[in-house]
Every structure is written in structure tokens, then in C-alpha cells.
Design an enzyme around this catalytic site. Structure first.
Site, short mmCIF file in Angstrom:
data_model
loop_
_atom_site.label_atom_id
_atom_site.label_comp_id
_atom_site.label_asym_id
_atom_site.label_seq_id
_atom_site.Cartn_x
_atom_site.Cartn_y
_atom_site.Cartn_z
CB THR A 391 -0.86 -0.15 1.28
OG1 THR A 391 -1.64 -1.31 1.11
CG2 THR A 391 -1.71 1.01 1.61
CB THR A 409 -3.63 -0.17 -1.46
OG1 THR A 409 -2.82 -1.30 -1.72
CG2 THR A 409 -5.04 -0.65 -1.17
CG ASP A 433 -7.61 -6.62 1.50
OD1 ASP A 433 -6.74 -7.49 1.60
OD2 ASP A 433 -7.35 -5.40 1.45
CB SER A 462 -9.01 -1.55 4.55
OG SER A 462 -7.75 -0.94 4.42
CB SER A 463 -4.77 -2.98 7.75
OG SER A 463 -5.11 -4.31 7.92
N GLY A 483 1.71 -1.58 4.74
CA GLY A 483 2.20 -2.71 5.54
C GLY A 483 1.16 -3.76 5.86
N GLY A 484 0.04 -3.81 5.10
CA GLY A 484 -0.98 -4.82 5.37
C GLY A 484 -1.43 -4.76 6.82
N1 GLY Z 1 -5.11 -4.08 0.95
C1 GLY Z 1 -4.53 -3.66 2.15
C2 GLY Z 1 -5.48 -2.98 3.06
O1 GLY Z 1 -6.53 -2.56 2.63
O2 GLY Z 1 -5.23 -2.82 4.23
#
Ligand code: GLY
Length: 579
Positions: A391, A409, A433, A462-463, A483-484
Site C-alpha cells: 500500500t 492501494t 481482502d 482494510s487495515s 504494511g498490510g
Molecule cells: N489491501 C490492504 C489494506 O486494505 O489494508
């Protein structure tokens, strides 16, 4: 000349006029570049700052600020520029979240431009006949592509909170796509590394690899004329230049040819949602962050509430005791996350309960100072789905005190890898996701459900955690990271490093990071965390794993001494630029 260079004499003069600082524990609002204790220096500026993961994009943002644009104008220009200069994460074929603080009205808005599942999607689309998830379908297939939100998000932000036109803010991106950019070591390496996924699509290979199939080398020029054309349509026609007409038709054809189910109507019906940010209080500061469908803000506040119960400043930065408490807190927050977070338009996310001080006290009372609670005792359950760390985040502050914190992202690096023919637009694989499995209730009395299952028109969890920390009602810290699943804990550590440990924003960005996400039950640490600390953590029962660096924070801190920027040193090519 580098925009900050001309300020250096001024910085030195101010520094010499200030008393020497001898305490290692400066108050957060004193932590600037002037401390004699500082081991890293942020970039200083008087009027405005842009911190992004790619230098050309940061420069674009600063030019817009210098032309009189506000933080939103600059942010939108940075977003379009990154689509050209950082194609692995910058995008117009993906989505994300933007937090905008408007100083004059003293209000902060959370703009949700997350991708939406195509209307025909359902919970079984990624399952085989045995009910098992097929990764390829949600990652490298037409079904993987969510309806993109970036163009609608940027247009709405600009129209409601900016001052410039789409034509003005897309111009630098169009020029870089048309004339080409010089390939950096970072870009060359990432294109070479992702060749398998990228080159399975001829439309993608034709853009990102040479005609003979070889890789772009450092200093080669990468031109993206089709992307320039797509951006020009947006500049001329606004959102209709993407969600309808030529571009929309090409995107739908590409997705359907690759086995997907997105329709022209899905694109036409895409909606940005302005949401109320989640808010929390941490040691006198107000933390404002992204609400669901991002899990970031809720869990940053949940964790800060728990950690506020402990004397973190006295325990010290990155000591075994502090890391132990952070880890035990992270485990419990991520257990909740697996269960309760999803699209609030489809599922009643218990935001209030998760971010309440009472709940935090309950969690804190279950944490032992001396030994770990194994993840299995916190909650039996399912593994969290894999989350890509590709991201990108950028932060902008202008001279009026407006601020933008934006994370967006394509999900994986270069998303699905599929470029819609004739558009130059890389399409996301954000459908990955979603989670295919049903949840179970956790041990804290909250009842969960299948919050993040695939449904038509739903947004995947999402994160991404764009965050603004306010002091006395004004932006003090603007931050976020890729960073996921590590985004949430990385952002947490930036906040704690500044508020609890009095580090300036460069030191806070450089400090070794840790991460625990409940499952797998392991404490991930960066290689710069010292061995003695690791041994002490192991003695408490932690399974410590030294793994690759985490995050790429792009942060700005504002105080009475000026505006301080810091781009995470973990990724080449990032730059905070001020003026
Ligand atoms: N695809 C990573 C996020 O949305 O956190």
C-alpha cells in the site's frame, strides 16, 4: 536546490538560541529537531510539507502548495502522480481512505473511497466445489478486481475541500506519464521481482517490460502514454472520464475477458462515502483515525486505551517490558479484529464498545506484567487472511493548518497485475481482502459474525489507517503507513514514540518496530531490535521472529517551532519535502 536547504542557516540560528536540552524524556510537544539528544533529524519547513513514498510525487505536491493550493489540492496531485511514479501502489485503478482536516471549520472528514465488490459478487465466488478458497481467483483473475474508488475519491475531495481544478492537479501526472520518468533502482527492482504476475497479461508486459521482454534498467525512461490519455480524460470530463465512456468500457472488457463479473453499471454506481472519523484520547492528545470499513482507527484507539493503563514512558522505549505490554495488547486487539470488523453499511460494527475505556480496562486487567497469554487462550479461531504490504501513504500540511492523511492501494504490488487494454490502468486485486470464513464470538463478551464475507456492493475490510493526532484542536501529528496488517501496529508505534517517548518524528520513524497480530502466535521484530531485549522477551514466553522491515511511514509533526517531516528510511525513494 533542495527546498529545505535554504532554511538551514535559520534552523541553526534558532537551535543556538535555544537552551540545551538534557532530559532524554522530552515532552512530546518539545520534541523537534533542536534537541541535543536527537539521533535523527526531520526535515523542517515554515509553510507546508509533503511526505510521500516517491520523490517526484512529493515535489508535485510542494509545487501545488507553492502555487497557492491547499493541502487537499496538493494531496490529490500527489495521488495522481504516484499512479505514474509508484505504479506498484499509487493508482487510479484501486482505492483507499483520506482523512482531511479543514482548519477554518475545525472539522475532520474521513473519505472512504475503498473499492466495492461488483454487484453480482457473493460469498461463494472464490470457493471450489469442496468449499475451499482458490487463491488465484481472488488475486490474479478478473474476479479479483473490486470497483475502483480512487478517481471518485480524489474528485470529491478536490471539489468539496480543494481550491483547484482537476485539470490543474492532474497536469504533472499527465506530463510524467507522457514524457516518461527515469527508472529508479526501487522501480527497476520491483518490476523485475513481480515479472511472473505482471507478464502473464500481455497488456501489462507491453508497458512495464521492454519490447524484447527484458527488464527496464536504472535510468531508462519509462513512458506510459495510455495512462496519460486516461488521466487526460479525467482532467477533461471529471469522474465521467473514468466511470463512464471509453475508459469504463475498456475496464469492464478487460475484467470480463479475465473471468470477472464487473459491469458498466457497477462502475457508474460506484459511491464515495464521507464518514465520521473514529476518535480517541491518549494522554491528553486526541487521536482521529479511519473508521470501518478500515479496521485501523478502531484498533489503534482500542490499543492506545489499553496501553494508557500502563506507565509506558517510565518503562522506556523498546524495552522488553514495554514491548511485552504492547504485544499482549496487540494480540487482543487483533483477535477482536478477526471477528467484528467489516463494512459498516452491511454489518453492525461495535465501534463504541471496542473503543471504550471500560473495555480497555477489562483487557488491561487480563494482561500479566511477567508472562504472555498464549493466543489460543485469548480466542480459539481462524487464521487471519494474508494481507499484502504494498500500500502507500502520504501526508500533507499547508500554511493554513489544513492537513491530509491518505493511504491508498492496489492491494498487492501492482494489484492483480492486469492493465485494462488501451488505458494504462493497473487494476487492483482488492477482492482478496474479503474473508471467506465465518467467525466465532470472542472471550470479551462481544458477539461476532461473518462481518467480512463477500457480498455484492460491499467494501472489503482494510487495515489502512490514515491518522491525525490533534493537540489543542489542531493537527499535531499526521501519519500513516503501508504494511498490510502491520499498518495498524506501525502507526500505533509512531504515535507512542512521539507521545510516550518524546522522540522527534525522524527518530520515531527510524526506531525498531514490532508486530503481533494474535495469529500466528509470534512476535515479529525488526533486525535492529537488540538481542538482549529479545532474550528478555523470550524469557516471558514470547516467540520472537526477526523478519523483514515493516512499514513505510510518511509523517508530519507540527508545533510552534514549525512543520517537521519524515519519510521512513526503510524504503528507497521516499521523501519529505517542505517549503
Ligand atoms: N489491501 C490492504 C489494506 O486494505 O489494508
Amino acid at each position: 536546490m533542495h527546498p529545505t536547504k535554504k532554511f538551514r542557516p535559520l534552523i541553526l540560528a534558532i537551535a543556538m538560541a535555544l537552551p540545551l536540552v538534557s532530559s532524554p524524556n522530552l515532552l512530546a510537544d518539545e520534541s523537534s529537531i533542536f534537541s541535543q539528544m536527537a539521533t535523527a533529524q526531520p526535515v523542517w519547513a515554515k509553510h507546508g510539507m509533503v511526505a510521500s513514498q516517491e520523490t517526484l510525487a512529493s515535489r508535485t505536491g510542494i509545487e501545488i502548495l507553492k502555487q497557492g493550493g491547499n493541502a487537499v489540492d496538493a494531496a490529490v496531485a500527489v495521488a495522481f502522480s504516484l499512479a505514474v511514479t509508484l505504479p506498484r501502489a499509487g493508482n487510479i485503478g484501486g482505492g483507499g481512505f483520506m482523512l482531511v482536516h479543514i482548519a477554518k471549520e475545525n472539522k475532520t472528514i474521513a473519505i472512504d473511497y475503498r473499492e466495492m465488490a461488483p454487484s453480482k459478487a457473493n460469498k461463494d465466488i472464490f470457493l471450489d466445489e469442496n468449499g475451499d478458497a482458490v487463491e488465484k481467483l481472488s488475486r490474479e483473475h478478473g474476479l479479483a478486481v473490486g470497483v475502483p474508488g480512487t478517481v471518485m475519491g480524489m474528485s470529491l475531495a478536490l471539489e468539496k475541500y480543494g481550491t483547484m481544478t482537476l485539470k490543474q492537479v492532474t497536469a504533472p501526472a499527465i506530463e510524467m506519464a507522457q514524457e516518461g520518468i527515469s527508472v529508479t533502482p526501487d522501480l527497476a527492482q520491483s518490476l523485475a521481482g513481480l515479472k511472473r504476475r505482471m507478464s502473464q497479461w500481455p497488456t501489462t508486459a507491453a508497458i512495464f517490460y521492454k519490447a524484447d521482454g527484458s527488464d527496464y534498467q536504472v535510468d531508462d525512461v519509462l513512458k506510459q502514454p495510455e495512462l496519460a490519455h486516461s488521466l487526460s480524460l479525467i482532467a477533461q470530463k471529471g469522474t465521467k472520464g473514468f466511470y463512464e465512456g471509453e475508459t469504463a468500457t475498456k475496464i469492464v472488457k478487460a475484467v470480463q475477458d479475465a473471468g470477472g463479473i464487473m459491469t458498466l453499471d457497477d462502475l457508474k454506481q460506484y459511491k464515495v462515502v464521507e464518514r465520521k472519523p473514529v476518535r480517541g484520547e491518549y494522554r491528553g492528545y486526541e487521536v482521529v483515525s479511519m473508521p470501518p470499513p478500515s479496521s485501523g482507527g478502531v484498533h489503534i484507539i482500542e490499543m492506545l486505551n489499553v496501553l494508557q493503563q500502563f506507565p509506558i514512558d517510565k518503562l522506556g522505549q523498546n524495552t522488553a517490558q514495554t514491548i511485552h505490554l504492547m504485544t499482549e495488547t496487540m494480540k487482543r486487539a487483533y483477535a477482536d479484529r478477526s471477528e467484528y470488523l467489516g463494512d459498516p453499511d452491511f454489518y453492525n460494527v461495535p465501534v463504541k464498545a471496542l473503543t471504550s475505556k471500560d473495555y480497555a480496562q477489562k483487557i488491561a486487567s487480563q494482561i500479566s506484567m511477567d508472562k504472555i497469554t498464549p493466543s489460543t487462550d485469548i480466542k480459539p479461531g481462524k487464521l487471519a487472511p494474508y494481507e499484502s504490504d504494498q500500500t502507500t501513504h502520504f501526508s500533507v500540511v499547508d500554511k493554513w493548518g489544513n492537513a491530509v492523511s491518505n493511504t491508498y492501494t492496489l492491494n498487492f504490488s501492482y494489484g492483480s497485475g492486469l492493465v485494462a487494454k488501451g488505458t494504462g490502468i493497473l487494476l487492483n486485486n482488492e477482492m482478496d481482502d474479503f474473508s471467506a470464513k465465518a467467525g466465532v464470538p470472542n472471550g470479551y463478551g462481544l458477539v461476532g459474525g461473518d462481518a467480512n464475507a463477500v457480498e455484492g456492493n460491499k467494501r472489503p475490510l482494510s487495515s489502512m489507517s490514515p491518522t491525525i493526532v490533534m493537540k489543542d484542536g489542531k493537527p499535531f501529528l499526521v501519519t500513516g503507513s503501508p504494511g498490510g496488517s502491520r499498518i495498524i501496529t506501525t502507526t500505533l508505534q509512531i504515535i507512542m514514540n512521539v507521545i510516550d517517548h518524546g522522540l522527534n518524528i525522524a527518530e520515531a520513524s527510524n526506531a525498531a518496530r514490532i508486530h503481533h497480530q494474535w495469529l500466528p502466535d509470534e512476535l515479529r521484530v525488526e533486525s535492529s531490535l537488540n538481542r538482549d531485549t529479545i532474550s528478555l522477551l523470550e524469557a516471558k514466553g514470547h516467540k520472537v521472529k526477526v523478519q523483514s522491515a515493516m512499514g513505510s511511514t510518511q509523517s508530519i509533526m507540527v508545533n510552534e517551532q514549525g512543520i517537521f517531516g519524515s519519510s521512513d528510511p526503510r524504503h528507497a525513494g521516499s521523501e519529505a519535502i517542505g517549503y
